[in-house]
Enzyme design. Structure first.
Site, PDB file in Angstrom:
ATOM      1  N   GLU A 125       0.849  -1.207   0.000  1.00 54.45           N
ATOM      2  CA  GLU A 125       0.000   0.000   0.000  1.00 54.45           C
ATOM      3  C   GLU A 125       0.873   1.241   0.000  1.00 54.45           C
ATOM      4  OE1 GLU A 125      -2.175  -0.172   3.668  1.00 54.45           O
ATOM      5  OE2 GLU A 125      -3.038  -2.115   3.164  1.00 54.45           O
ATOM      6  N   LYS A 127       2.206   4.617   1.603  1.00 53.64           N
ATOM      7  CA  LYS A 127       2.322   5.109   2.979  1.00 53.64           C
ATOM      8  C   LYS A 127       1.988   6.603   2.961  1.00 53.64           C
ATOM      9  CE  LYS A 127       5.271   4.878   7.061  1.00 53.64           C
ATOM     10  NZ  LYS A 127       5.038   6.205   7.556  1.00 53.64           N
ATOM     11  N   ASP A 129       1.461  10.282   4.055  1.00 55.69           N
ATOM     12  CA  ASP A 129       2.197  11.080   5.024  1.00 55.69           C
ATOM     13  C   ASP A 129       1.233  12.032   5.739  1.00 55.69           C
ATOM     14  OD1 ASP A 129       4.272  11.964   6.460  1.00 55.69           O
ATOM     15  OD2 ASP A 129       5.245  13.099   4.855  1.00 55.69           O
ATOM     16  N   TYR A 241      -6.738   1.992   6.347  1.00 53.96           N
ATOM     17  CA  TYR A 241      -5.864   0.866   6.054  1.00 53.96           C
ATOM     18  C   TYR A 241      -5.985  -0.252   7.091  1.00 53.96           C
ATOM     19  CZ  TYR A 241      -2.978   3.838   9.109  1.00 53.96           C
ATOM     20  OH  TYR A 241      -2.528   4.644  10.132  1.00 53.96           O
ATOM     21  N   LYS A 328      10.786   3.195   3.024  1.00 53.63           N
ATOM     22  CA  LYS A 328      10.754   4.653   2.901  1.00 53.63           C
ATOM     23  C   LYS A 328      11.519   5.102   1.663  1.00 53.63           C
ATOM     24  CE  LYS A 328      10.204   7.066   6.537  1.00 53.63           C
ATOM     25  NZ  LYS A 328       9.264   7.798   7.327  1.00 53.63           N
ATOM     26  N   CYS A 422      17.149  47.367   4.041  1.00 57.61           N
ATOM     27  CA  CYS A 422      16.033  46.797   3.269  1.00 57.61           C
ATOM     28  C   CYS A 422      16.390  46.858   1.779  1.00 57.61           C
ATOM     29  CB  CYS A 422      14.789  47.630   3.581  1.00 57.61           C
ATOM     30  SG  CYS A 422      13.339  47.097   2.677  1.00 57.61           S
ATOM     31  N   CYS A 424      14.689  47.700  -0.570  1.00 61.92           N
ATOM     32  CA  CYS A 424      13.954  48.723  -1.316  1.00 61.92           C
ATOM     33  C   CYS A 424      14.824  49.954  -1.529  1.00 61.92           C
ATOM     34  CB  CYS A 424      12.679  49.101  -0.568  1.00 61.92           C
ATOM     35  SG  CYS A 424      13.017  50.088   0.890  1.00 61.92           S
ATOM     36  N   CYS A 441      11.744  45.094   8.305  1.00 56.99           N
ATOM     37  CA  CYS A 441      11.898  46.485   7.879  1.00 56.99           C
ATOM     38  C   CYS A 441      10.739  47.246   8.505  1.00 56.99           C
ATOM     39  CB  CYS A 441      11.827  46.584   6.356  1.00 56.99           C
ATOM     40  SG  CYS A 441      11.687  48.292   5.803  1.00 56.99           S
ATOM     41  N   CYS A 446       8.326  52.055   3.304  1.00 60.09           N
ATOM     42  CA  CYS A 446       9.051  51.067   2.506  1.00 60.09           C
ATOM     43  C   CYS A 446       8.205  50.689   1.280  1.00 60.09           C
ATOM     44  CB  CYS A 446       9.333  49.816   3.343  1.00 60.09           C
ATOM     45  SG  CYS A 446       9.817  48.392   2.370  1.00 60.09           S
TER      46      CYS A 446
HETATM   47  S1  IVH Z   1      -0.388   0.322   8.877  1.00 58.80           S
HETATM   48  C1  IVH Z   1       0.921  -1.737  12.508  1.00 58.80           C
HETATM   49  N1  IVH Z   1      -0.695   1.387   6.512  1.00 58.80           N
HETATM   50  O1  IVH Z   1       2.513   5.113   9.110  1.00 58.80           O
HETATM   51  C2  IVH Z   1       0.545  -1.085  11.288  1.00 58.80           C
HETATM   52  N2  IVH Z   1       0.199   2.738   8.256  1.00 58.80           N
HETATM   53  O2  IVH Z   1       4.908   4.316  10.932  1.00 58.80           O
HETATM   54  C3  IVH Z   1       0.080   0.250  11.516  1.00 58.80           C
HETATM   55  N3  IVH Z   1       0.671   5.045   7.605  1.00 58.80           N
HETATM   56  O3  IVH Z   1       1.184   5.244  12.352  1.00 58.80           O
HETATM   57  C4  IVH Z   1      -0.087   1.091  10.405  1.00 58.80           C
HETATM   58  N4  IVH Z   1      -0.001   4.868   5.516  1.00 58.80           N
HETATM   59  O4  IVH Z   1       0.141   6.698  10.584  1.00 58.80           O
HETATM   60  C5  IVH Z   1      -0.292   1.580   7.781  1.00 58.80           C
HETATM   61  N5  IVH Z   1      -1.049   2.247   4.369  1.00 58.80           N
HETATM   62  C6  IVH Z   1      -0.656   2.421   5.633  1.00 58.80           C
HETATM   63  C7  IVH Z   1      -0.166   3.663   6.082  1.00 58.80           C
HETATM   64  C8  IVH Z   1       0.263   3.772   7.412  1.00 58.80           C
HETATM   65  C9  IVH Z   1       0.503   5.684   6.439  1.00 58.80           C
HETATM   66  C10 IVH Z   1       1.252   5.646   8.828  1.00 58.80           C
HETATM   67  C11 IVH Z   1       0.433   5.437  10.079  1.00 58.80           C
HETATM   68  C12 IVH Z   1       1.331   4.754  11.052  1.00 58.80           C
HETATM   69  C13 IVH Z   1       2.683   5.056  10.501  1.00 58.80           C
HETATM   70  C14 IVH Z   1       3.604   3.918  10.886  1.00 58.80           C
END
Ligand code: IVH
Length: 686
Positions: A125, A127, A129, A241, A328, A422, A424, A441, A446
């Site tokens: 999946e 991840k 942010d 998720y 990552k 400044c 300007c 400034c 200005c």
């Molecule tokens: S699974 C034990 N799936 O990443 C599994 N986490 O470092 C728990 N996150 O706290 C999370 N996308 O906030 C999972 N597709 C995804 C995710 C995901 C983002 C975040 C989540 C978690 C952190 C883990």
């Protein structure tokens, strides 16, 4: 888009309010799902708005029929003092991070060692942010939303979360093995798209508020706001998720995701069941190059063992599951030449150094400028003009210079010394306030600040003066036609000169002067916003305008009075008071007023507010605890309602306090809607 004639499907005749409310809620939920989750709107915005309005009106008429899962409750409840701490049933774990193919192979080896001779499938999946969130549903309705916190307990942010449009407040009827799924937990990530992040940040910058480094921080900051109404203004999104329920036996994570989708939850943009590691690596590598095409930020991929029973065998170690890892991605970076450092001066005088770079392609776009934040940032990294620098577009959407590539430094380079004046033409000295990282400034004349202020005043969200954009403002400030925002309304005195300027003519000059004339009629709250009072954004300008109704009342308001206005905080109150105690600003306001700029609520705005209860008749019986009957009467009347002494079938509401009289019995007999004090207050305060 398919056009649906709602009236055809749901004729309203002969239907009680209660039935219609149920119908409307179901319809709106269906259209919300189509719009926010499937991204396939079924009806036009207009049709949607009309359904929503109908529901709102029916609920206002029948406050006892308002349920917590009604779509109208997404607009945000009242502010709260602090969040309640809530224990998670199962801890919210974090993931071990990996950065290379080898580490993924190691993970796979560990999994196989723990599960000898078993077939292993993985789910890959994105991840997201953002910020992790747990949602609990009871009897099919959203009951509680809690942040991750320390993994064991988090903050109860339910009221804020209810404003997130793609989180179902109640779920579709889905049966599994004949059983309805009603009680369960969903976990996922709350996030903001890059576009929304940039828009909100830019707006905050314009109004002098703190900006956020990346969408994740802004999301976290938003979820922690104590006022759900403010949260409702930010387009937070959710993706899930994880699913857990005692009601059904779950065998596969991939099936859980499918079930979540069936239940009406938003699931990830890409979730892949992988039969082998090749498929896993294809997924990882495929998204590494495509991740810039996503509307939101991801910081990697999550890999999970699909079988729940295998997950249970693998268990957890040190707060991370042994059945999942994060892969990552490296923050994307590039090297390029720092050609120069320029200074930007904001509307409030804050000076920001900007790196002028040899253009370089990074994370989907060509970068030629990057922020250097402030003088300390440059000094700490010893960044010099002529250096080759590393720029990065990681969590931050705006690229930044992260370090100097010292091996490539030219021998004749010299440390950068921050200018003392400044940029300007006035070259006035700049200074740093105690404890602040930025130079400021403070020269009242200005030209850069003047330009920014005039740009803001004329901008689309401000007085919306077409033709008075950045370039024209710069030109007119240089020519001395504009020294402050009030000069805009004297520009006609320069019309002959303007006509003869390069790229100007009769028509464009007339158009500009017309647009300026038209802007005088701008609504009061936008005029207030345009003045550029520090910390006063569009929302707070609206609140101030509505409360004080005209500039004179606002001008003479004390800090205490300002502070007592709901949603106007200390910083805002002080800033408004300071603004109206500054002689120069007052003079500008007076000149604007003399020029004919509107400084009061318009007739229709005043009427619109006053007539909320128009057409409604109230009868009051019994004693109220928060006000006298007389006070209640004048409050109702001030909102356009009528208060009468006798109950008839034409009475809209009978308000019942303590020890009510015979009017109560009569209301019951006639079936007139009964309100308690709390419900009355709700109507009045709305
Ligand atoms: S699974 C034990 N799936 O990443 C599994 N986490 O470092 C728990 N996150 O706290 C999370 N996308 O906030 C999972 N597709 C995804 C995710 C995901 C983002 C975040 C989540 C978690 C952190 C883990």
């Amino acid at each position: 888009m398919t056009k649906v004639n709602i009236m055809e499907f749901f004729p309203q005749y002969n239907k009680s309010d209660e039935v219609r409310i149920i119908e409307l809620k179901a319809l709106i939920n269906k259209y919300d799902n189509a719009y926010y989750i499937e991204a396939q709107p079924l009806i036009s915005d207009r049709e949607y708005d009309s359904l929503f309005k109908e529901l709102k009106e029916l609920e206002q008429k029948n406050p006892n029929l308002v349920t917590p899962d009604s779509p109208t409750q997404r607009v945000g409840s009242d502010a709260i003092k602090e969040f309640e701490r809530i224990q998670h049933e199962k801890p919210m774990l974090s993931l071990a991070n990996t950065y290379s193919e080898e580490e993924v192979l190691d993970f796979d080896r560990r999994v196989r060692e723990a599960l000898p001779n078993e077939e292993i499938k993985y789910v890959a999946e994105l991840k997201y942010d953002g910020v992790a969130l747990s949602l609990k549903y009871r009897n099919g309705k959203l009951d509680c939303a809690v942040t991750r916190g320390d993994g064991f307990a988090g903050d109860n942010v339910t009221e804020n979360v209810k404003t997130i449009k793609n989180i179902p407040l109640s779920i579709a009827d889905v049966k599994m093995n004949g059983n309805e799924i009603q009680n369960f937990e969903v976990r996922g990530e709350v996030y903001l798209t890059e576009k929304d992040f940039l828009r909100i940040n830019q707006f905050r910058e314009e109004t002098g508020e703190k900006t956020y480094a990346n969408p994740r921080n802004l999301t976290a900051g938003t979820l922690k706001l104590l006022d759900p109404k403010l949260v409702a203004q930010r387009p937070l999104k959710f993706v899930c998720y994880y699913f857990d329920s005692d009601e059904i036996k779950r065998e596969s994570h991939f099936d859980n995701i499918k079930l979540l989708k069936q239940l009406g939850f938003p699931v990830g943009e890409s979730v892949k069941l992988c039969n082998n590691l090749d498929e896993v690596f294809n997924f990882i590598n495929g998204w590494e190059s495509k991740r810039n095409e996503l509307a939101f930020q991801i910081d990697g991929i999550v890999l999970k063992v699909d079988s729940i029973s295998q997950q249970e065998i693998l268990g957890t170690v040190a707060r991370s599951p042994r059945w999942a890892i994060a892969y990552k991605y490296e923050a994307e970076n590039a090297q390029t030449l720092l050609k120069g450092i320029t200074l930007q001066v904001g509307r409030t005088g804050i000076i920001t150094p900007v790196a002028e770079l040899e253009p370089v392609f990074l994370a989907g776009s060509t970068i030629s400028r990057a922020t250097l934040h402030n003088a300390d940032y440059i000094k700490e990294r010893d960044i010099r003009i002529g250096d080759t620098v590393m720029i990065e577009k990681g969590g931050e959407v705006i690229p930044k210079v992260i370090k100097v590539v010292l091996e490539k430094r030219q021998p004749n380079s010299v440390p950068y010394s921050f200018p003392e004046v400044c940029p300007c033409d006035l070259k006035s000295p700049i200074s740093r306030l105690e404890g602040e990282a930025s130079y400021l400034c403070t020269h009242p004349e200005c030209p850069w600040q003047i330009r920014r202020r005039i740009e803001h005043f004329a901008s689309r969200n401000g007085m919306n003066i077409e033709g008075l954009g950045e370039k024209v403002v710069e030109q007119f400030v240089e020519l001395g036609y504009l020294k402050n925002v009030a000069d805009i309304y004297s520009l006609h005195q320069h019309s002959e000169e303007i006509k003869n300027l390069d790229r100007w003519g009769e028509k464009s000059t007339v158009n500009l002067l017309d647009a300026i004339e038209k802007s005088k009629d701008t609504s009061f709250h936008r005029v207030l916003f345009s003045l550029g009072i520090r910390f006063i954004g569009e929302g707070s300008a609206k609140i101030l305008a509505k409360h004080f109704k005209n500039i004179d009342k606002l001008k003479s308001a004390t800090i205490e009075e300002l502070n007592s206005v709901y949603e106007i905080g200390n910083k805002m109150a002080e800033s408004v008071e300071q603004f109206f105690h500054n002689e120069k600003e007052l003079e500008i306001v007076e000149r604007l007023r003399t020029a004919g700029v509107n400084f009061q609520l318009k007739e229709e705005e005043l009427v619109a507010k006053d007539m909320t209860l128009s057409g409604k008749t109230f009868v009051l019986t019994g004693e109220l605890s928060s006000m006298s009957r007389g006070e209640a009467k004048s409050k109702i009347e001030s909102l356009g309602g009528k208060v009468t002494a006798t109950v008839s079938k034409n009475t809209s509401y009978v308000v019942v306090g303590d020890s009510p009289g015979s009017k109560y019995d009569k209301a019951l007999k006639l079936g007139v809607q009964i309100l308690n004090e709390e419900q009355l207050l709700e109507i009045i305060n709305n």
